[in-house]
Design a protein around this motif. Structure first.
Motif, PDB file in Angstrom:
ATOM      1  N   SER A 111      22.858  -4.516  12.340  1.00 52.29           N
ATOM      2  CA  SER A 111      22.972  -5.975  12.306  1.00 52.29           C
ATOM      3  C   SER A 111      21.795  -6.645  13.001  1.00 52.29           C
ATOM      4  O   SER A 111      21.221  -7.622  12.491  1.00 52.29           O
ATOM      5  N   ASP A 134      29.455  -8.292  14.646  1.00 49.92           N
ATOM      6  CA  ASP A 134      29.282  -9.547  15.389  1.00 49.92           C
ATOM      7  C   ASP A 134      28.470  -9.318  16.665  1.00 49.92           C
ATOM      8  O   ASP A 134      27.628 -10.152  17.024  1.00 49.92           O
ATOM      9  N   LEU A 190      29.176 -14.367   8.053  1.00 48.22           N
ATOM     10  CA  LEU A 190      29.597 -13.187   7.291  1.00 48.22           C
ATOM     11  C   LEU A 190      30.484 -13.588   6.124  1.00 48.22           C
ATOM     12  O   LEU A 190      31.432 -14.367   6.275  1.00 48.22           O
ATOM     13  N   ARG A 198      32.905 -15.491  13.080  1.00 47.58           N
ATOM     14  CA  ARG A 198      31.706 -15.092  12.343  1.00 47.58           C
ATOM     15  C   ARG A 198      31.941 -15.116  10.827  1.00 47.58           C
ATOM     16  O   ARG A 198      31.004 -15.222  10.051  1.00 47.58           O
TER      17      ARG A 198
END
Length: 337
Positions: free
Chosen positions: A82, A121, A137, A164
């Motif tokens: 991420s 996250d 997301l 998120r």
């Protein structure tokens, strides 16, 4: 064009305030990272590392996603992935991104959606704290899932209400799965009632009928791909009249053989017909695509000038699921680009 001119153009496109709205977490693994994790897990790769991303078509590509995602079996690896995606966004001057991920690809995390969301996250939060772009997301259904499985996912997302998560998505091979709009209509209604936005892959391996279903049965706020809408003039008029944006990925469409060349790609015809279009990378690492490169490709092919480039960037921001403050900041910067 000489190298200095190319670099100047790329630098200017990097400075263009923009969002990316069609981007998959599953497609952000670099070949070296996949090879490293495969060695650690004792997993054999289907091809040598240098040929890893040479796909025969969409089915081969989707199968490879399952292998790659299966290697991201720890929290630390999801955090690394991420954060790395956020760095890729910053490298292209992207101000915000809606990132799609499909839980079905991530075998190590099956039955642990909450823990998976927390790990993803954590990576994006660390990135934002380091000044990298903000991310929302979009949690995606797989087109071959059942109606009950779709409803179960929406119910989980509704219960979790993770800050998120901004949208429900559906992706996968339309040609292999057949018509799925009726199957997922109830899940998308529930998502709407829960305050989630809706984005739908359609009009890639299916024709215009998939886009009609996305709008009329699933209430799509945005269509991912949507390029084959060009085959139905009535659909093009509807998308233009309702201003339903398409998140188009030119390089993806070429690599996965939706179109044989950029000259035959319909993005400019759709834009000229009044359909809101943005350019995106889809699966940037796997397809060797960058957002700056996608803008440059369209400029070269279709002669987009600054006004057209700015209008496409404007669509990307407006079509995103960013909060109003983020949108206002990006639109303000775009006005003075």
């Amino acid at each position: 064009m000489n190298t200095s001119v190319q670099n100047a153009k790329a630098s200017r496109l990097k400075s263009l305030p923009k969002a990316e709205v069609h981007l998959h977490l599953e497609g952000s693994f670099g070949a070296s990272l996949i090879a490293q994790w495969a060695r650690l897990e004792g997993v054999s790769l289907p091809r040598p590392q240098e040929d890893l991303f040479k796909f025969s078509g969409l089915a081969d590509f989707l199968g490879f996603l399952d292998l790659a995602c299966g290697l991201a079996c720890t929290t630390d690896r999801l955090v690394e992935l991420s954060y790395g995606l956020s760095q890729r966004l910053a490298d292209n001057g992207t101000g915000y991104a809606d990132v799609i991920f499909n839980p079905t690809h991530w075998h190590a995390w099956h039955g642990r959606l909450g823990a998976m969301l927390e790990a993803i996250d954590a990576g994006f939060t660390q990135a934002e704290q380091d000044g990298l772009p903000s991310v929302g997301l979009c949690v995606s259904l797989l087109r071959t899932q059942s109606a009950d499985a779709a409803i179960e996912l929406v119910d989980m997302l509704t219960t979790m209400r993770h800050p998120r998560v901004v949208a429900l998505s559906v992706d996968g091979n339309e040609a292999a799965a057949g018509r799925t709009g009726p199957r997922f209509a109830d899940a998308f209604r529930r998502a709407t009632n829960a305050g989630l936005r809706r984005t739908v892959h359609a009009g890639e391996s299916s024709g215009p009928e998939g886009v009609w279903d996305a709008v009329e049965l699933l209430g799509a706020d945005r269509i991912d791909h949507g390029v084959r809408a060009i085959e139905d003039p009535a659909l093009v008029r509807m998308l233009a009249d309702r201003q339903i944006p398409l998140g188009i990925c030119p390089t993806s469409n070429l690599v996965l053989r939706v179109y044989p060349s950029m000259q035959e790609h319909p993005i400019e015809r759709l834009r000229a017909a009044g359909v809101p279009v943005s350019v995106n990378t889809d699966d940037p690492a796997l397809l060797d695509a960058s957002l700056v490169g996608e803008y440059a490709l369209c400029q070269r092919t279709f002669g987009w000038n600054d006004d057209v480039t700015r209008s496409v960037a404007h669509t990307s921001i407006e079509a995103s699921f960013a909060n109003e403050d983020t949108k206002a900041k990006l639109l303000g910067a775009l006005a003075t680009w």
